[in-house]
Design a protein around this motif. Structure first.
Motif, mmCIF file in Angstrom:
data_model
loop_
_atom_site.group_PDB
_atom_site.id
_atom_site.type_symbol
_atom_site.label_atom_id
_atom_site.label_comp_id
_atom_site.label_asym_id
_atom_site.label_seq_id
_atom_site.Cartn_x
_atom_site.Cartn_y
_atom_site.Cartn_z
ATOM 1 N N GLN A 1 0.872 -1.480 -0.358
ATOM 2 C CA GLN A 1 -0.111 0.114 0.326
ATOM 3 C C GLN A 1 0.814 1.532 -0.098
ATOM 4 O OE1 GLN A 1 -3.224 0.274 3.440
ATOM 5 N NE2 GLN A 1 -4.182 1.690 2.244
ATOM 6 N N PHE A 2 2.026 1.305 0.921
ATOM 7 C CA PHE A 2 2.758 2.026 0.582
ATOM 8 C C PHE A 2 3.527 2.512 -0.195
ATOM 9 C CE2 PHE A 2 2.195 2.735 5.238
ATOM 10 C CZ PHE A 2 2.589 3.709 5.816
ATOM 11 N N ASN A 3 3.431 1.719 -1.025
ATOM 12 C CA ASN A 3 4.754 1.785 -2.270
ATOM 13 C C ASN A 3 3.708 2.388 -3.496
ATOM 14 O OD1 ASN A 3 6.801 0.801 -1.585
ATOM 15 N ND2 ASN A 3 6.395 -1.240 -1.741
ATOM 16 N N PHE A 4 2.449 1.462 -3.083
ATOM 17 C CA PHE A 4 1.697 2.519 -4.674
ATOM 18 C C PHE A 4 1.448 4.325 -4.018
ATOM 19 C CE2 PHE A 4 0.039 -2.622 -5.757
ATOM 20 C CZ PHE A 4 0.296 -2.123 -7.449
ATOM 21 N N SER A 5 0.805 4.179 -3.300
ATOM 22 C CA SER A 5 0.909 6.008 -2.666
ATOM 23 C C SER A 5 2.054 6.486 -2.934
ATOM 24 C CB SER A 5 0.761 5.480 -1.219
ATOM 25 O OG SER A 5 0.645 7.205 -0.691
ATOM 26 N N GLY A 6 3.667 5.836 -2.773
ATOM 27 C CA GLY A 6 4.492 6.517 -3.013
ATOM 28 C C GLY A 6 4.659 6.310 -4.843
ATOM 29 N N GLN A 7 3.711 5.747 -5.394
ATOM 30 C CA GLN A 7 3.917 6.484 -6.762
ATOM 31 C C GLN A 7 3.204 7.528 -6.978
ATOM 32 O OE1 GLN A 7 3.503 1.851 -8.453
ATOM 33 N NE2 GLN A 7 5.152 1.708 -7.712
ATOM 34 N N ASP A 8 2.018 6.647 -6.302
ATOM 35 C CA ASP A 8 0.995 7.575 -6.640
ATOM 36 C C ASP A 8 1.383 9.259 -6.079
ATOM 37 O OD1 ASP A 8 -1.991 9.045 -7.455
ATOM 38 O OD2 ASP A 8 -1.905 9.537 -5.043
ATOM 39 N N ILE A 9 1.774 10.003 -5.265
ATOM 40 C CA ILE A 9 2.674 10.898 -4.965
ATOM 41 C C ILE A 9 3.408 11.473 -5.908
ATOM 42 C CG2 ILE A 9 3.627 12.472 -3.411
ATOM 43 C CD1 ILE A 9 2.662 10.211 -1.095
ATOM 44 N N ALA A 10 4.408 10.900 -6.503
ATOM 45 C CA ALA A 10 5.767 11.078 -7.232
ATOM 46 C C ALA A 10 5.201 11.765 -8.558
ATOM 47 C CB ALA A 10 6.096 10.467 -7.727
ATOM 48 N N THR A 11 3.768 11.197 -8.929
ATOM 49 C CA THR A 11 2.847 11.429 -10.058
ATOM 50 C C THR A 11 2.696 13.057 -9.687
ATOM 51 O OG1 THR A 11 2.952 9.362 -10.956
ATOM 52 C CG2 THR A 11 0.986 10.523 -11.922
ATOM 53 N N ASN A 12 1.895 12.864 -8.790
ATOM 54 C CA ASN A 12 1.345 14.298 -8.418
ATOM 55 C C ASN A 12 2.017 15.408 -8.558
ATOM 56 O OD1 ASN A 12 -1.649 12.928 -8.095
ATOM 57 N ND2 ASN A 12 -0.829 12.752 -5.523
ATOM 58 N N ILE A 13 3.195 14.991 -8.142
ATOM 59 C CA ILE A 13 4.513 16.112 -8.039
ATOM 60 C C ILE A 13 4.834 16.236 -8.915
ATOM 61 C CG2 ILE A 13 6.497 16.398 -6.954
ATOM 62 C CD1 ILE A 13 6.578 14.931 -4.489
ATOM 63 N N GLN A 14 4.638 15.023 -10.064
ATOM 64 C CA GLN A 14 5.867 16.224 -11.538
ATOM 65 C C GLN A 14 4.213 16.561 -11.584
ATOM 66 O OE1 GLN A 14 6.131 12.341 -13.847
ATOM 67 N NE2 GLN A 14 5.962 13.240 -16.042
ATOM 68 N N ASN A 15 2.729 16.514 -11.963
ATOM 69 C CA ASN A 15 2.135 16.767 -12.631
ATOM 70 C C ASN A 15 1.960 18.303 -12.184
ATOM 71 O OD1 ASN A 15 1.345 14.441 -14.124
ATOM 72 N ND2 ASN A 15 0.226 13.856 -13.176
#
Length: 276
Positions: free
Chosen positions: A211-225
């Motif tokens: 769950q943390f791994n998927f959340s981290g990926q989502d956060i990285a995408t949000n930062i980029q966008n």
């Protein structure tokens, strides 16, 4: 109408010179800072939107740290449980040996049970020594319903709850000794149950880590966008600024030339009086 008391032409040229000079200064500031909005008057709405976007990026950046710390904590807990599982498997082996008829009571009590007891102590040692930033992970309340913020709202969090581990909870009184064949047989069932308990706890921690791994990926995408969106609002288009600056620079030079020419106009008019 040509007059010598008021130089309207010079005043007009000076006004345009001031305007062009101000524009040139503003464009130079944009070019030097790399920002499209140097002061609030440049784009008040854009400044408000861009500032909010930057705030979101700041929050998400901290969320990344939260996720990384949460993952590190879970990995530490999982590593400790893995060692406890290894210890329990060795205890299972000893209990199975002690339950067998070829082993004497002296061997059970003096050799096998001595190691068995030491392994119980080792489980306690693992539990108490598994810490993160001074907080024990497998005992106490630190990982009991702890929440990690992973979004921009107070409701955006991941909740983690790790079961407290203890020797008493795993082996209890029924698995406390293998000094006799009877107690060894009882210990086999208890330790088998304890291994299943630790395995389930590790599976639960693994689910949290996923769950943390998927959340981290989502956060990285949000930062980029969001960073890209913020750049569109706040960052200066260097090519456009340079083009505007060149145009304003030409106008400034023309204003200087016009002001110079206008300043000489009263003297030109005096020549008419002198000629008269």
């Amino acid at each position: 109408m040509p007059v010598i008391s008021t130089n309207n032409a010079a005043n007009s040229a000076l006004n345009y010179l001031n305007q062009n000079s101000s524009k040139e200064t503003n464009e130079l500031a944009k070019l030097a800072s790399g920002s499209r909005i140097v002061q609030a008057s440049d784009d008040a709405a854009g400044l408000a939107i861009g500032t909010q976007l930057q705030a979101n990026v700041t929050v998400y950046t901290q969320d990344q740290t939260n996720v990384q710390q949460g993952t590190a904590i879970l990995q530490s807990a999982d590593g400790a449980l893995a060692q406890i599982s290894n210890v329990l498997q060795r205890m299972m082996s000893l209990a199975t040996e002690a339950a067998s008829g070829q082993v004497t009571n002296a061997q059970r009590s003096q050799d096998i049970n001595t190691e068995y007891t030491q392994l119980k102590t080792e489980i306690t040692s693992i539990v108490t020594s598994t810490t993160y930033a001074g907080q024990t992970l497998l005992t106490g309340s630190f990982l009991s319903n702890v929440k990690f913020l992973v979004g921009t709202l107070s409701s955006n969090f991941l909740t983690v709850s790790v079961t407290t581990v203890s020797v008493g909870g795993l082996v209890g009184s029924s698995g406390s000794t293998v000094s006799t064949a009877a107690t060894a047989l009882a210990a086999i069932n208890v330790i088998n149950s304890a291994i299943n308990t630790v395995t389930q706890d590790r599976a639960k921690i693994g689910a949290y880590e996923s769950q943390f791994n998927f959340s981290g990926q989502d956060i990285a995408t949000n930062i980029q966008n969001i960073s890209a969106a913020s750049s569109v609002v706040l960052d200066a288009d260097v090519a456009q600024v340079k083009s505007t600056l060149s145009s304003v620079d030409v106008k400034t030079q023309a204003s200087v030339a016009a002001l110079t020419q206008a300043s000489q106009l009263p003297q030109e008019l005096l020549k008419l009086i002198q000629a008269a």
